[in-house]
Design an enzyme around this catalytic site. Structure first.
Site, PDB file in Angstrom:
ATOM      1  N   ASP A 100       0.860  -1.087  -0.081  1.00 27.32           N
ATOM      2  CA  ASP A 100      -0.025  -0.064  -0.018  1.00 27.32           C
ATOM      3  C   ASP A 100       0.985   1.277   0.009  1.00 27.32           C
ATOM      4  OD1 ASP A 100      -1.615   1.974   0.435  1.00 27.32           O
ATOM      5  OD2 ASP A 100      -2.205   1.300   2.461  1.00 27.32           O
ATOM      6  N   GLU A 125      -0.387  10.606   0.440  1.00 29.67           N
ATOM      7  CA  GLU A 125      -1.660  10.158   0.410  1.00 29.67           C
ATOM      8  C   GLU A 125      -2.017   9.842   2.113  1.00 29.67           C
ATOM      9  OE1 GLU A 125      -5.269   7.357   0.424  1.00 29.67           O
ATOM     10  OE2 GLU A 125      -3.025   7.127   1.051  1.00 29.67           O
ATOM     11  N   GLU A 126      -0.958   9.143   2.593  1.00 31.55           N
ATOM     12  CA  GLU A 126      -1.418   8.765   4.092  1.00 31.55           C
ATOM     13  C   GLU A 126      -1.407   9.825   5.027  1.00 31.55           C
ATOM     14  OE1 GLU A 126      -2.041   5.518   4.401  1.00 31.55           O
ATOM     15  OE2 GLU A 126      -0.863   4.207   3.017  1.00 31.55           O
ATOM     16  N   ASP A 149      -5.395   2.212  -5.831  1.00 29.98           N
ATOM     17  CA  ASP A 149      -4.891   1.969  -4.523  1.00 29.98           C
ATOM     18  C   ASP A 149      -5.072   0.350  -3.864  1.00 29.98           C
ATOM     19  OD1 ASP A 149      -3.886   2.536  -1.743  1.00 29.98           O
ATOM     20  OD2 ASP A 149      -4.851   4.388  -1.936  1.00 29.98           O
TER      21      ASP A 149
HETATM   22 ZN   LIG Z   1      -3.182   3.584   0.079  1.00 34.94          ZN
END
Ligand SMILES: [Zn+2]
Length: 345
Positions: A169, A201-202, A224
């Site tokens: 991820d 993104e996180e 994703d």
């Molecule tokens: Zn992700």
């Protein structure tokens, strides 16, 4: 599939806000595989073909990963940390970690005591990292406040074409969008196609905001990972019925554009690829949510790679899903023409 390059990405540390090394690798890899490869001030790398076309499709996969950040040092030389992104704190005690410093990587052990192991409400501030230093000064000679930390793990191959590692991820997604862009370019895609490895993104999703604001896409596809339901202890009411190795996952959600989903399914059919479906309410929790709200609004869809044990040091995925996701997106891009109308009626 270029496993060597994918594994190189999976070996690289890229905690949110510290993606320069991985983005540079992607930038270099894409040279000669697209008409243009660019990097912006945040480090987002975007590869593009047919940039003069007014119909632009933007695919994103985020290159950052969750982790920890050094935020204090004790008098006895132990590092204190805060969490970056959706970490599971209880997975850290007793693990080896890497601290990415200005002078290179140094290693540490996350302190494990009975009190820590028994603590059901562990928070990042309960964690300490032992880097072998005996004093605060000794530790601060090696580490700076703000240095990112990841588990000291790399990718491993399992049986059955499956892989296991930290932060699949979403380096899988970043890899997939780049390969799909290159393949579509080689096949003569007729619309403008853009693939971006986004930053942050996180944490903030600012990378996707910068990228979509600048590309101004006609439509966007976030790529994703998503939870699977194919192991014990998972409630399919929460995750939907999603399996490893059963193909890319198309998401139905109030904000996801139904016509794009229809085109994705048609592309899967013409490429002979099985796709799975998941349903979600509200936001998707991906770059798609942010791209959707840039400019005058951007219709978007979400394609996901099935993933077990998300945000753990041993996330598992099936390479056939990665391969099929590349094929699906390549076919989708090549199926588009500049006269596609996204109005629902
Ligand atoms: Zn992700």
């Amino acid at each position: 599939m270029n496993k060597e390059f994918l594994y190189e990405l999976l070996r690289t540390g890229s905690v949110s806000g510290n993606e320069a090394e991985i983005e540079k690798k992607i930038y270099d890899y894409m040279q000669g595989k697209a008409d243009e490869v660019s990097v912006d001030e945040l480090g987002n790398v975007t590869a593009a073909v047919n940039t003069s076309s007014p119909f632009r499709v933007l695919m994103t996969g985020h290159a950052d990963e969750i982790g920890l950040m050094v935020d204090a040092v004790t008098e006895s030389g132990m590092l204190k940390v805060t969490g970056i992104g959706g970490i599971h704190v209880s997975e850290y005690p007793g693990h080896k970690v890497r601290i990415y410093t200005e002078r290179g990587v140094i290693y540490g052990a996350v302190v494990s005591t009975k009190g820590i192991r028994d603590n059901k409400d562990l928070s990042p501030s309960d964690l300490e990292i032992d880097i072998g230093a005996s004093t605060k000064d000794e530790a601060l000679a090696a580490v700076s406040l703000g240095d990112p930390v990841t588990f000291d793990t790399d990718v491993r191959e399992l049986l059955g074409g499956r892989i296991c590692g930290r932060a699949l991820d979403d380096r899988l997604g970043a890899y997939i969008v780049m390969e799909a862009l290159a393949a579509a370019g080689a096949r003569g895609v007729s619309v403008g196609a853009y693939a971006a490895a986004t930053t942050g993104e996180e944490t903030t999703m600012n990378g996707a905001y910068f990228t979509a604001s600048r590309v101004k896409p006609t439509l966007a596809v976030a790529v994703d990972v998503t939870y699977t339901s194919d192991y014990a202890g998972i409630d399919i009411g929460e995750t939907g019925d999603v399996r490893l190795g059963a193909g890319p996952v198309v998401c139905n959600n109030p904000s996801i554009h139904k016509k794009i989903n229809k085109m994705l399914r048609a592309a899967a059919e013409s490429a002979g690829i099985a796709v799975q479906t998941e349903a979600a309410s509200g936001r998707t929790g991906t770059d798609g949510d942010v791209m959707h709200r840039t400019g005058i609004g951007v219709p978007f869809a979400l394609v996901s790679i099935p993933l077990r044990y998300m945000h753990s040091p041993a996330e598992c995925a099936d390479l056939s899903d990665v391969e099929n996701c590349i094929k699906l997106l390549t076919e989708f891009l090549c199926s588009l023409t500049p006269d596609v109308d996204l109005k629902p009626f």
